[in-house]
Enzyme design. Structure first.
Site, mmCIF file in Angstrom:
data_model
loop_
_atom_site.group_PDB
_atom_site.id
_atom_site.type_symbol
_atom_site.label_atom_id
_atom_site.label_comp_id
_atom_site.label_asym_id
_atom_site.label_seq_id
_atom_site.Cartn_x
_atom_site.Cartn_y
_atom_site.Cartn_z
ATOM 1 N NE ARG A 1 -2.627 0.773 3.506
ATOM 2 C CZ ARG A 1 -2.012 1.506 4.441
ATOM 3 N NH1 ARG A 1 -1.668 2.755 4.175
ATOM 4 N NH2 ARG A 1 -1.739 1.001 5.620
ATOM 5 C CE1 TYR B 1 -13.406 11.106 -16.772
ATOM 6 C CE2 TYR B 1 -12.503 11.325 -14.568
ATOM 7 C CZ TYR B 1 -13.158 10.587 -15.526
ATOM 8 O OH TYR B 1 -13.573 9.309 -15.231
ATOM 9 C CG ASP C 1 -6.097 15.053 -16.231
ATOM 10 O OD1 ASP C 1 -5.403 14.411 -17.048
ATOM 11 O OD2 ASP C 1 -7.147 14.601 -15.735
ATOM 12 C CE LYS D 1 -9.035 7.394 -19.253
ATOM 13 N NZ LYS D 1 -10.104 6.485 -18.919
HETATM 14 N N1 PLP Z 1 -8.525 12.470 -16.338
HETATM 15 C C1 PLP Z 1 -9.063 12.378 -17.558
HETATM 16 C C2 PLP Z 1 -8.824 13.484 -18.538
HETATM 17 C C3 PLP Z 1 -9.831 11.264 -17.910
HETATM 18 O O1 PLP Z 1 -10.372 11.189 -19.133
HETATM 19 C C4 PLP Z 1 -10.028 10.239 -16.952
HETATM 20 C C5 PLP Z 1 -10.837 9.047 -17.266
HETATM 21 O O2 PLP Z 1 -11.493 8.975 -18.279
HETATM 22 C C6 PLP Z 1 -9.460 10.395 -15.687
HETATM 23 C C7 PLP Z 1 -8.698 11.507 -15.407
HETATM 24 C C8 PLP Z 1 -9.670 9.368 -14.615
HETATM 25 O O3 PLP Z 1 -8.900 8.250 -14.867
HETATM 26 P P1 PLP Z 1 -9.205 6.783 -14.270
HETATM 27 O O4 PLP Z 1 -10.423 6.277 -14.959
HETATM 28 O O5 PLP Z 1 -7.952 6.035 -14.560
HETATM 29 O O6 PLP Z 1 -9.449 6.956 -12.811
#
Ligand code: PLP
Length: 395
Positions: A46, A100, A172, A197
């Site tokens: 963890r 997001y 992000d 992704k």
């Molecule tokens: N940030 C963006 C731009 C995303 O598109 C996503 C998920 O689609 C996330 C963060 C969150 O990622 P996760 O699904 O791996 O938690």
């Protein structure tokens, strides 16, 4: 500094190799022998300190051109860890519009309940930002390319603005990936990515990462150690494997997306296409200056609106109609029915997410095959052709 292709394979690998193994073995052990360490240094999965976590952290730091990095159980774990480590009750944060959905959910529910408030910035209007700074503003949070309109904020101004007002700048970078943009090298304090992704790139795991200075990443790690968002060792192994082809994948996806975007923007059935490669893209010059490659994410609208979009999605064969992005298999989705379904039609309208908008994560299929599939689906949609039942393996 080595090229990104080389770093994706070798950066952070232990020397000598563990047991001589060319690939990092999976350390499927939750705990490790105690040698009198402090709590945060004892070997315990963890705490993200198995060899699998540590190799990945060093490799991602190298790819992001940051001093330090960590991996987390998901992109949302990474984002939660960052915001919890930065903000306390009574604090305020400035965020870009159209974030997001998971991040807006965190801000609107959990963080609001904990006494943290936010205001929304117009990412294209830096002149309006200073008036939004309050005495309790701590951070500014943006995304490199927005979802689903793939817009590119004035990122250089975000860094300058954060410095001038003593705010922590967070970005992000999921839609761009470090192949297209490395925010830490442009002065951002903390970078988060959903490794689900492009970084992993195979539509087969959930993971996240954070990069930045050693001091900032250490604080995020302490929060994540408490929140419990650690990545499992086997997922670390898969992510390390996925990273090896990151640059090759993203360049192919970017080139395919640019080719498809150019064809679609000249197509009579298409109303608008959003992709940084297009001269019609509003921030095209900024994208050409800041991004090393255009990226594999695009969105477009059919002239026939919602009905035509639904008919088109029923007729494409190669892309799967599914959420997520950045993987080997192309994925296509109507955001108004998926990620943005929580917004009212008026809210969606204000943010440009029309009911007929389609978001396309261009995968690793042959460019000409994908293009033929998309153009064929558009032709059949215009003709109102009957839906053919897909045959197994017909792709
Ligand atoms: N940030 C963006 C731009 C995303 O598109 C996503 C998920 O689609 C996330 C963060 C969150 O990622 P996760 O699904 O791996 O938690």
């Amino acid at each position: 500094m080595k090229q990104i292709e080389t770093k994706a394979l070798h950066a952070g690998s232990p020397r000598p190799r563990i047991g001589g193994a060319v690939v990092t073995p999976v350390f499927q052990s939750s705990t490790f022998e105690y040698h009198g360490e402090d709590y945060h240094d004892v070997g315990y999965m963890r705490l993200s300190n198995t060899p699998n976590h540590e190799v990945l952290a060093r490799r991602i730091a190298a790819l992001e051109e940051a001093e330090s990095a960590l991996v987390a159980a998901s992109g949302m774990a990474a984002i939660s860890g960052v915001l919890v480590s930065l903000l306390s009750a009574g604090d305020h944060v400035l965020v870009q519009d159209c974030l997001y959905g998971g991040t807006s959910g965190l801000l609107n529910n959990d963080l609001r309940r904990l006494g943290i408030t936010y205001d929304v910035l117009d990412p294209q209007a830096p002149g309006t930002w200073p008036a939004q700074v309050r005495e309790n503003t701590r951070a500014v949070y943006v995304e490199t390319l927005t979802n689903p309109l793939i817009q590119l904020a004035d990122l250089e101004s975000v860094v300058a603005f954060a410095r001038e007002h003593g705010l922590v700048s967070v970005i992000d970078n999921t839609f761009a990936s470090p192949v297209a943009f490395r925010p830490a090298a442009h002065g951002f304090d903390l970078v988060v990515e959903s490794c689900t992704k492009y970084l992993n790139g195979h539509n087969d795991l959930i993971a996240g990462c954070v990069a930045g200075s050693a001091e900032r990443v250490r604080k995020v790690k302490l929060a994540l150690d408490h929140l419990g968002g650690c990545l499992d060792s086997h997922a670390c192994f898969l992510l390390e494997r996925g990273l090896k082809t990151l640059a090759l994948r993203v360049r192919h996806q970017s080139a395919s997306a640019a080719r498809i975007a150019a064809e679609l923007s000249a197509h009579p059935a298409i109303a608008v296409v959003h992709h940084p490669s297009l001269p019609s893209y509003p921030q095209h010059r900024r994208a050409a200056r800041l991004l090393d490659t255009w990226g594999g994410m695009m969105s477009f609208e059919l002239k026939g609106g919602l009905e035509a979009a639904e008919a088109f999605l029923a007729r494409v064969r190669l892309p799967a109609v599914a959420a997520s992005l950045g993987g080997a298999e192309s994925l296509i989705v109507r955001p108004a029915a998926a990620v943005h379904s929580g917004l009212s039609p008026e809210e969606r309208g204000r943010s440009g997410v029309t009911d007929g908008l389609i978001r396309f994560s261009v995968g690793l299929e042959g460019t000409e095959d994908l293009l033929a599939d998309v153009l064929g689906a558009l032709r059949d949609t215009s003709r109102g052709a009957d839906l053919a039942a897909p045959e197994a393996g017909s792709e």
